[in-house]
Design an enzyme around this catalytic site. Sequence first.
Site, PDB file in Angstrom:
ATOM      1  N   PHE A 258      61.520  -7.221  16.793  1.00  0.00           N
ATOM      2  CA  PHE A 258      61.338  -7.640  15.432  1.00  0.00           C
ATOM      3  C   PHE A 258      62.146  -8.904  15.122  1.00  0.00           C
ATOM      4  O   PHE A 258      63.049  -9.190  15.511  1.00  0.00           O
ATOM      5  CB  PHE A 258      62.381  -6.609  14.418  1.00  0.00           C
ATOM      6  CG  PHE A 258      61.722  -5.011  14.469  1.00  0.00           C
ATOM      7  CD1 PHE A 258      60.732  -4.700  13.459  1.00  0.00           C
ATOM      8  CD2 PHE A 258      62.035  -4.211  15.354  1.00  0.00           C
ATOM      9  CE1 PHE A 258      60.279  -3.658  13.407  1.00  0.00           C
ATOM     10  CE2 PHE A 258      61.667  -2.969  15.513  1.00  0.00           C
ATOM     11  CZ  PHE A 258      60.790  -2.529  14.272  1.00  0.00           C
ATOM     12  N   ASP A 259      61.396  -9.488  14.227  1.00  0.00           N
ATOM     13  CA  ASP A 259      62.190 -10.872  13.619  1.00  0.00           C
ATOM     14  C   ASP A 259      63.076 -10.439  12.786  1.00  0.00           C
ATOM     15  O   ASP A 259      62.839  -9.137  11.880  1.00  0.00           O
ATOM     16  CB  ASP A 259      61.138 -11.947  13.071  1.00  0.00           C
ATOM     17  CG  ASP A 259      61.980 -13.011  12.404  1.00  0.00           C
ATOM     18  OD1 ASP A 259      62.739 -13.627  12.916  1.00  0.00           O
ATOM     19  OD2 ASP A 259      61.535 -13.221  11.296  1.00  0.00           O
TER      20      ASP A 259
END
Length: 850
Positions: A538-539
Amino acid sequence: MKKLKIHIPVILPQAPDEKDACVNRLINKLNGREGIDNVHVSDKKMDGVPLLCFHYDPDIISIDRIQHLAERTGAEITEKYGHLLIEVNGIRHTRHARLVEKKLLDIDGVLEASANAGGMIRLEYDKRETSFEGISAKLEKENLKVNKSSSADENGFAPAEKNPENLNKKKAKGKEEQKHKDNEVQNHKEGESHGAGEEHSHAHGGVFGKNTELIFAIICGTLLGIGFGLSYVESIPDWVSLSLYIGAYFFGGYFTAKEAIETVVKGGFEIDFLMLVAAIGAAILGEWAEGALLLFLFSLGHALEHYAMNKARKSIAALADLAPKTALLKKDGKTEEVGIEKLGIGDIIVVKPNSKISADGVVVNGKSSVNQAPITGESVPVDKLPVEDTAKDYSEDDEIKDENRVFAGTINGNNTLEIKVIKEAKDSTLSRLVKLVNEAQTQKSPTQLLTDKFERYFVPSVLILVGILLFAFLVIDEPFSASFYRAMAVLVAASPCALAISTPSAVLSGVARAARGGVLIKGGRPLEDLGVITALAFDKTGTLTEGKPKLTQIVALGNMIEEDLLKIAVAVENLSDHPLAKAVVRDGKKILEGKEIPEASNLEAVLGKGIKASLEKDQIYVGNLNLYDELDDDKPSQDITGKVRELEGGGNTTMLIRKNKEYIGIIALMDTPREAAKETLKKLKEIGIKRMIMLTGDNQKVADAVAKEIGLTDAWGSLLPEEKVDAIKKLKEQESKVAMVGDGVNDAPAMANSTVGIAMGAAGSDVALETADVALMADKLETLPFAIGLSRKAKAIIKQNLWVSLGVVALLIPATILSWVNIGVAVAFHEGSTLVVVANALRLLAYKKD
């Protein structure tokens, strides 16, 4: 793996020749993308323009996507390759779709063709060698009617002009000229099309309309049943039953014979022909009842297969019908009803209560709640408010707030809204979604490619076996009729109809169900890959967190006053577009309450570390500790470093501020996790995601604090954009298949290097829609378990279908060779397995969100 090689003429603005560093940068960005094997400067040139040579796998990536990637990385590409998406009537089933593909690939200039049983054809072609008219003529020869067509250019991609000298002209002009150039497609589109959702699109027509094949099959079955019953009544002569069987042959064999003759005339060889031969053979042997049963079961199976597949197609076609065909246009204080194709950017439309919104736009008057479920899958209506500046042109604005933006096809609540149009009908989010979903149907999954390859070897093997069995009477003491009957039974048993449709039907149903739930899955490959991933990266900002950092602490150092420190910080950060800088300016101005803020100048950014600017006669530095490690010998004291670390330990992102050589203060910000983040990650863990990793440019302590709060397994901090790509590559080595979740814009390089790139909030971002493998239309993290859960279900169904289709063939071949089952039983199992796999695939349409 299938590989194609193409040459794309490329010019990079301000690049003097192909040896320029910009060209190397372009090549480096494109090399290593999923599906692109190699990119290099060719030794050929076209009109003095350097040619980039791409080695790519057309089953993974299309030319259209390559052109998008090249353009997004700074290149303007000459118009050489065309990309067409055509909807046709007349493709009868998956095996027929493969024959159509072969015929299209025979056309000079067609580089790649992919067709599916849903009637969608995707083509990549060289515009110098063929044209839309040539392709259409070939389709008509195959008895296919072009229903709809669109080119990549019509959907927002306008290639640069052919003349290299004009490549750097404004893209707006290029788009205008492209509209005229592509009228060949548009004119055809307007001329002879009917709606994609019409039921007769894919069924055989006839005296009974769209259901003729099914009615013929039922008549065949009825005649067979009556004839079989009467054969046991001694007082009725045999010719009565025989007449009924002949009638059954006609109705059961009509469409089978029609397809068989059409295929054989064109040099093809299909299951229909084999079934016809088997039925004729049964009649010759006097087994009229058995032959009629074969034709009844085969025709009934085909008719039900068409009906079942049509259900999945209708689910996709229904997307196109979401948008109303007209809009209430407000002009000079009056409203008039106009077709949506007549709406232009900047027009104001009126949307009455409880009616559908006709165009993408921003609210300029009125307040209401809008049901966005048709586009984003959100179950709760979203409140909409007017924009602050109603005169502004929002058509090129990527930062429109969700409360101000509306989409075509969504449903207004109880109040009237006035909306300023920001996209033409053909470029609306809904139009792009429909185009991408249709294109997704034509992208073959790894399993389908494998089964296609298997069939290429399996079918000739069966024909050789049947040829040997025909001469069994020479070895075994039996009449030729018995050998012939056995050979025909084996032909029927070994026909891989169920295998051919097992994967496409599941992909079609999965893509359709995902689109209904606000998720765009671009074909079988991402659908299957998403179903087997064990790791998610995930960013952080805007994905796991709200993406709206808030100013939490102001720490003045030395003799500095907090208010003066804040004024300096706001003045410098006012020059930057970084989200953290915007947060400092926004919250700082609120605290200072209109007090005068000095003006800074000469901004210099240090990627991932901070900024430098001039304020009056002073040099101001704002950044993290890494900035000062490499700046000069004037390092922050241990006391200052300790305060920074303490703030970061609490989950804050810090900015240390230096004036000339004096450290004057620390500013701390915090980006709070999304409310749904913790619960979503818990659900992901439950459905089998073992590792969930956060990739962020923030320091490691901030990353650890967020990870602990929401339940991530790993957090990797202090990463520069290119380091995120390296992190994904490292994860792929550890976990084999990794999905990257981000916004599809800033995270595009990392997403491109992951197995599956997942973009959130794609409804508001054209770039995210185009670049991601999977696009979550809503900016909602909680849609992710639905997308992954659906993909896992699809993968499981594909496996089940393979077991059923291959299992039935594996059982029937020896059973028919040994004469344990007759042709009737073989056909019953054959058609039964085909219907089972289609019905199993259709279960995906009913997949429910948790």
